[in-house]
Design a protein around this motif. Structure first.
Motif, short mmCIF file in Angstrom:
data_model
loop_
_atom_site.label_atom_id
_atom_site.label_comp_id
_atom_site.label_asym_id
_atom_site.label_seq_id
_atom_site.Cartn_x
_atom_site.Cartn_y
_atom_site.Cartn_z
N LEU A 26 8.26 -3.87 2.20
CA LEU A 26 7.00 -4.18 2.89
C LEU A 26 7.28 -5.19 3.99
O LEU A 26 7.96 -6.21 3.76
CB LEU A 26 6.00 -4.75 1.89
CG LEU A 26 4.68 -5.27 2.45
CD1 LEU A 26 3.88 -4.15 3.08
CD2 LEU A 26 3.89 -5.97 1.35
N VAL A 27 6.78 -4.89 5.19
CA VAL A 27 7.00 -5.78 6.32
C VAL A 27 5.75 -5.79 7.19
O VAL A 27 4.99 -4.80 7.22
CB VAL A 27 8.24 -5.31 7.13
CG1 VAL A 27 8.02 -3.94 7.74
CG2 VAL A 27 8.64 -6.33 8.18
N GLN A 28 5.53 -6.87 7.89
CA GLN A 28 4.40 -6.95 8.81
C GLN A 28 4.71 -6.24 10.11
O GLN A 28 5.89 -6.11 10.49
CB GLN A 28 4.04 -8.40 9.09
CG GLN A 28 3.39 -9.12 7.92
CD GLN A 28 2.89 -10.50 8.29
OE1 GLN A 28 3.43 -11.14 9.18
NE2 GLN A 28 1.85 -10.95 7.60
N ALA A 29 3.68 -5.79 10.78
CA ALA A 29 3.86 -5.15 12.08
C ALA A 29 4.63 -6.08 13.01
O ALA A 29 4.39 -7.30 13.03
CB ALA A 29 2.51 -4.80 12.67
N GLY A 30 5.57 -5.49 13.74
CA GLY A 30 6.43 -6.27 14.62
C GLY A 30 7.72 -6.73 13.97
O GLY A 30 8.62 -7.22 14.67
#
Length: 124
Positions: A11-15
């Protein structure tokens, strides 16, 4: 028996960025092209990137050009997918694939060997 095992999803944040790995076994890795595909819920599995047997040539889907980089280390029998500037629409299961040729192919049906997949989720 050819085996492909992916790792590195999450899971990663946008960007943000993620790096996927695919470890291959069962035949001479350096003789064959490798590829990454992805499949989002309710959608068909789609081509992402591919690399020739020696790594001298690559191909990318338009949606990931300039953001994703495929590479390989034949000494380690591993292919990688570096994903930068991730977007929510990149959310999918990512699959490593191989076929019986040294050269790039982009059609899903050309690929004979598949890994089990690793999930990438990009939050907005």
């Amino acid at each position: 028996q050819v085996q492909l095992v992916e790792s590195g999803g999450g899971l990663v944040q946008a960007g943000g960025s993620l790096s996927l790995s695919c470890a291959a076994s069962g035949r001479t890795f350096s003789n064959y092209a490798m590829a990454w595909f992805r499949q989002a819920p309710g959608k068909e599995r789609a081509f992402v990137a591919a690399i020739t047997w020696g790594g001298g040539s690559t191909s990318y889907a338009d949606s990931v050009k300039g953001r994703f980089t495929i590479s390989r280390d034949n000494a380690k029998n591993t292919v990688y997918l570096q994903m930068n500037n991730l977007k929510p629409e990149d959310t999918a299961g990512y699959y490593c694939a191989s076929h019986d040729s040294r050269w790039i192919r982009v059609a899903r049906n050309d690929y004979r060997y598949w890994g089990q997949g690793t999930q990438v989720t990009v939050s907005s």
